[in-house]
Design a protein around this motif. Structure first.
Motif, mmCIF file in Angstrom:
data_model
loop_
_atom_site.group_PDB
_atom_site.id
_atom_site.type_symbol
_atom_site.label_atom_id
_atom_site.label_comp_id
_atom_site.label_asym_id
_atom_site.label_seq_id
_atom_site.Cartn_x
_atom_site.Cartn_y
_atom_site.Cartn_z
ATOM 1 N N THR A 67 31.302 6.236 -11.994
ATOM 2 C CA THR A 67 31.386 7.532 -11.321
ATOM 3 C C THR A 67 30.109 8.320 -11.603
ATOM 4 O OG1 THR A 67 32.484 8.559 -13.223
ATOM 5 C CG2 THR A 67 33.891 7.555 -11.534
ATOM 6 N N GLY A 68 29.932 9.436 -10.910
ATOM 7 C CA GLY A 68 28.721 10.223 -11.085
ATOM 8 C C GLY A 68 29.021 11.700 -11.274
ATOM 9 N N TRP A 69 28.531 12.277 -12.348
ATOM 10 C CA TRP A 69 28.650 13.717 -12.594
ATOM 11 C C TRP A 69 27.418 14.410 -12.036
ATOM 12 C CZ3 TRP A 69 25.749 16.239 -16.865
ATOM 13 C CH2 TRP A 69 25.984 17.616 -16.938
ATOM 14 N N TYR A 70 27.624 15.417 -11.203
ATOM 15 C CA TYR A 70 26.502 16.180 -10.656
ATOM 16 C C TYR A 70 25.931 17.063 -11.759
ATOM 17 C CZ TYR A 70 24.019 19.839 -8.131
ATOM 18 O OH TYR A 70 23.075 20.752 -7.712
ATOM 19 N N ARG A 71 24.692 16.774 -12.152
ATOM 20 C CA ARG A 71 24.079 17.477 -13.280
ATOM 21 C C ARG A 71 23.847 18.950 -13.030
ATOM 22 N NH1 ARG A 71 19.070 14.085 -15.501
ATOM 23 N NH2 ARG A 71 19.170 15.804 -17.007
ATOM 24 N N GLY A 72 23.871 19.362 -11.763
ATOM 25 C CA GLY A 72 23.716 20.780 -11.446
ATOM 26 C C GLY A 72 25.007 21.561 -11.579
ATOM 27 N N SER A 73 26.105 20.869 -11.842
ATOM 28 C CA SER A 73 27.397 21.548 -12.017
ATOM 29 C C SER A 73 27.689 21.700 -13.505
ATOM 30 C CB SER A 73 28.499 20.734 -11.335
ATOM 31 O OG SER A 73 28.750 19.514 -12.020
ATOM 32 N N PRO A 74 28.669 22.524 -13.857
ATOM 33 C CA PRO A 74 28.979 22.732 -15.271
ATOM 34 C C PRO A 74 29.418 21.438 -15.961
ATOM 35 C CG PRO A 74 29.970 24.441 -13.924
ATOM 36 C CD PRO A 74 29.467 23.398 -12.982
ATOM 37 N N LEU A 75 29.230 21.398 -17.254
ATOM 38 C CA LEU A 75 29.728 20.289 -18.066
ATOM 39 C C LEU A 75 31.256 20.385 -18.095
ATOM 40 C CD1 LEU A 75 28.997 17.976 -20.063
ATOM 41 C CD2 LEU A 75 29.019 19.720 -21.874
ATOM 42 N N PRO A 76 31.972 19.293 -17.858
ATOM 43 C CA PRO A 76 33.435 19.353 -17.897
ATOM 44 C C PRO A 76 33.946 20.015 -19.172
ATOM 45 C CG PRO A 76 32.741 17.241 -17.033
ATOM 46 C CD PRO A 76 31.497 17.933 -17.500
ATOM 47 N N GLY A 77 34.854 20.949 -18.996
ATOM 48 C CA GLY A 77 35.398 21.703 -20.118
ATOM 49 C C GLY A 77 34.804 23.090 -20.226
ATOM 50 N N GLU A 78 33.672 23.330 -19.582
ATOM 51 C CA GLU A 78 33.044 24.638 -19.629
ATOM 52 C C GLU A 78 33.350 25.411 -18.346
ATOM 53 O OE1 GLU A 78 28.907 24.140 -20.629
ATOM 54 O OE2 GLU A 78 29.383 23.256 -22.584
ATOM 55 N N LEU A 79 32.990 26.686 -18.320
ATOM 56 C CA LEU A 79 33.310 27.563 -17.203
ATOM 57 C C LEU A 79 32.698 27.067 -15.900
ATOM 58 C CD1 LEU A 79 34.566 30.289 -16.311
ATOM 59 C CD2 LEU A 79 32.341 31.336 -16.804
ATOM 60 N N GLY A 80 33.509 27.029 -14.842
ATOM 61 C CA GLY A 80 33.011 26.636 -13.530
ATOM 62 C C GLY A 80 33.622 25.333 -13.041
ATOM 63 N N SER A 81 33.110 24.860 -11.917
ATOM 64 C CA SER A 81 33.644 23.644 -11.297
ATOM 65 C C SER A 81 32.724 22.453 -11.552
ATOM 66 C CB SER A 81 33.795 23.851 -9.788
ATOM 67 O OG SER A 81 34.697 24.901 -9.515
ATOM 68 N N ALA A 82 33.165 21.542 -12.396
ATOM 69 C CA ALA A 82 32.420 20.304 -12.642
ATOM 70 C C ALA A 82 32.686 19.337 -11.489
ATOM 71 C CB ALA A 82 32.851 19.690 -13.965
ATOM 72 N N ILE A 83 31.629 18.674 -11.023
ATOM 73 C CA ILE A 83 31.732 17.782 -9.872
ATOM 74 C C ILE A 83 31.525 16.333 -10.323
ATOM 75 C CG2 ILE A 83 30.893 17.269 -7.555
ATOM 76 C CD1 ILE A 83 31.955 20.117 -7.857
ATOM 77 N N ILE A 84 32.495 15.472 -10.008
ATOM 78 C CA ILE A 84 32.369 14.037 -10.290
ATOM 79 C C ILE A 84 32.713 13.281 -9.013
ATOM 80 C CG2 ILE A 84 33.261 12.069 -11.596
ATOM 81 C CD1 ILE A 84 33.771 13.924 -13.934
ATOM 82 N N ASN A 85 31.809 12.404 -8.567
ATOM 83 C CA ASN A 85 32.097 11.628 -7.368
ATOM 84 C C ASN A 85 32.089 10.135 -7.675
ATOM 85 O OD1 ASN A 85 29.374 10.924 -7.516
ATOM 86 N ND2 ASN A 85 28.744 12.166 -5.767
ATOM 87 N N GLY A 86 32.504 9.365 -6.703
ATOM 88 C CA GLY A 86 32.560 7.921 -6.873
ATOM 89 C C GLY A 86 32.848 7.263 -5.537
ATOM 90 N N HIS A 87 32.497 5.999 -5.412
ATOM 91 C CA HIS A 87 32.712 5.278 -4.153
ATOM 92 C C HIS A 87 34.171 4.879 -3.993
ATOM 93 C CE1 HIS A 87 28.453 5.055 -3.214
ATOM 94 N NE2 HIS A 87 28.211 4.591 -4.433
#
Length: 271
Positions: A159-179
């Motif tokens: 899977t891929g975490w969008y580095r421009g989004s918050p780190l999971p667990g921190e304030l905001g929406s963390a983005i993770i995508n995958g095929h």
């Protein structure tokens, strides 16, 4: 208003034929039909909307018109649906907010600030028990055209975490995508559409912290009307978005017509 004249002595009303009695209704029906034709014509001229491939900073606060085939046949819901077994996934209105949390939320982790240069924490693994996902997390970025990258097709289980989004667990929406699939078969998010409100997602970080998110809703949205604000917009707590492809595969364009988006909210943390 002008002064009214004394009305004349009423005369017996002539008997109307069935055709005469039906005429007003026919005229009204014809008028409504004309209005319907005009409305369909206006909708067909609606401008295209952001498909999610543009700059993430372009998220809009105001609703954007959606071009809908067979206009009037259905109305987009005002909220993202909960999903569930045998429940068709549908898109919500573009101005609809993210779905409400399914369970009580917990406060996000506070980012650690240090004066020394250290490698920042990264999400390293995601587990989704319901659909048997246990996958590594890499990093993805945006290209020069503002299009969000995806994990390499040579690594269908990553899977891929969008580095421009918050780190999971921190304030905001963390983005993770995958095929959802590759030419070799199903990929990591092949069963993502099966998730429903209340399901749990675990994200593990390189700093030993563990986050548990609970699904609050899921939708399938056309790539021609991607819900940019709802997916990437600011939040007042820690949230997670999982994204993959869905809909019909276009053989010519080598891509799917839709996106599956899962919305989840932080419900437990450790570390």
């Amino acid at each position: 208003m002008a002064e009214q004249q004394k009305p004349p002595t009423p005369q017996p009303a002539p008997q109307k034929t069935p055709m005469q009695r039906a005429l007003p209704g026919l005229l009204i029906a014809g008028s409504l039909g004309g209005v319907g034709i005009v409305m369909v014509s206006l909708l067909s001229l609606a401008p295209p909307v952001d498909d999610g491939s543009g700059s993430l900073a372009a998220a809009q606060d105001q609703p954007t018109k959606v071009e809908v085939q067979n206009a009037g046949a259905f109305v987009l819901p005002a909220t993202v649906g909960p999903g569930g077994k045998d429940v068709p996934l549908t898109p919500a209105r573009l101005d609809a907010p993210p779905p409400l949390a399914a369970v009580p939320v917990v406060s996000p982790f506070t980012p650690v600030k240090t004066k020394t240069a250290k490698v920042k924490a990264q999400p390293i693994r995601i587990k989704i028990p319901k659909i048997k996902v246990n996958a590594p997390i890499g990093a993805v970025t945006m290209d020069a055209k503002g299009k969000l990258g995806t994990p390499p097709l040579t690594k269908p289980s990553q899977t891929g975490w969008y580095r421009g989004s918050p780190l999971p667990g921190e304030l905001g929406s963390a983005i993770i995508n995958g095929h959802v699939s590759t030419r070799k078969g199903p990929a990591v998010f092949d069963r993502l559409r099966e998730l429903a409100k209340g399901d749990q997602i675990y994200v593990y970080r390189s700093d030993k912290k563990v986050t548990r998110y609970t699904v609050s809703g899921i939708e399938q949205a056309s790539k021609t009307s991607f819900p940019t604000s709802r997916v990437y917009g600011n939040t007042n707590n820690s949230q997670l978005r999982l994204i993959t492809c869905g809909g019909v595969f276009n053989q010519t364009a080598h891509s799917y017509t839709d996106n599956i988006v899962v919305y989840a909210t932080l419900s437990k943390k450790k570390g």
